[in-house]
Design a protein around this motif. Structure first.
Motif: not given
Length: 154
Positions: A1-4, A6-21, A43-50
Motif C-alpha cells: 500500500m502506498t501512503l499519501n 493524509s494517510d501519513r498524518k492519520i498514522l502520526e496522530l493515531l500513534q500519539i492518541d489512539g482514542r482520538m475521535t 489502514l486497519e484492513e491492510t494491516g498498516v494499523i495492527e
C-alpha cells in the motif's frame, strides 16, 4: 500500500492518541469525517494499523524489573527448535517482546518481572528450560529514557 500525505498524518496522530475521535482526526487532517473514517478502515484492513492499545506505567502495576535477554537456540544434528521455542515464548506473559536476531545470539527477549527475585524464577524455571536453549545473557534496565515513541512515517 502506498501512503499519501493524509494517510501519513492519520498514522502520526493515531500513534500519539489512539482514542482520538474520527471527527477530531478529520479536522486535523483537513477532510470530512466520512472519507477520514474510510481511510482509517483501509489502514486497519491492510494491516498498516495492527491494533490499538493502552500504554501503562509498569511501576504502578507491580512491575519492578525489566530485562533484555539474549538467547542462543542452535540447530543441532538437523533439529530446529525454533517452532517449539516460538510457541513457548508466546505462551509466557512475562516475555513481552521477542525478536529473531543476527549475531552471537538467536533471539532477543524483553522480559518484565515483579522484582529481581521474580526475574530469577522466570529465568531459571522458564527461559533456561525453553526448547533448545543453550545459552542466555541478561541485561537489566536501570532507567527508561524513551518509551514506545511513535514510528517515523516514511
Amino acid at each position: 500500500m502506498t501512503l499519501n500525505k493524509s494517510d501519513r498524518k492519520i498514522l502520526e496522530l493515531l500513534q500519539i492518541d489512539g482514542r482520538m475521535t474520527n471527527v477530531s482526526l478529520a479536522e486535523e487532517i483537513g477532510v470530512a469525517p466520512s472519507p477520514c473514517l474510510r481511510k482509517v478502515k483501509q489502514l486497519e484492513e491492510t494491516g498498516v494499523i495492527e491494533r490499538y492499545t493502552a500504554m501503562l506505567d509498569a511501576s504502578k502495576i507491580g512491575i519492578g524489573a525489566v530485562a533484555f535477554v539474549e538467547v542462543k537456540v542452535p540447530r543441532v544434528t538437523g533439529k530446529d527448535f525454533t517452532p517449539q521455542f516460538r510457541k513457548a515464548v508466546l505462551a509466557n506473559p512475562w516475555i513481552v517482546e521477542c525478536f529473531i536476531t543476527a549475531g552471537q545470539f538467536d533471539f532477543l527477549l524483553r522480559v518484565v518481572a515483579k522484582d529481581m527475585h521474580h526475574y530469577s524464577e522466570i529465568a531459571q524455571e522458564y527461559i533456561l528450560r525453553l526448547p533448545g536453549v543453550q545459552d542466555m545473557r541478561t541485561t537489566f534496565v536501570m532507567e527508561t529514557i524513551k518509551k514506545s515513541a511513535p514510528l517515523p512515517i516514511l
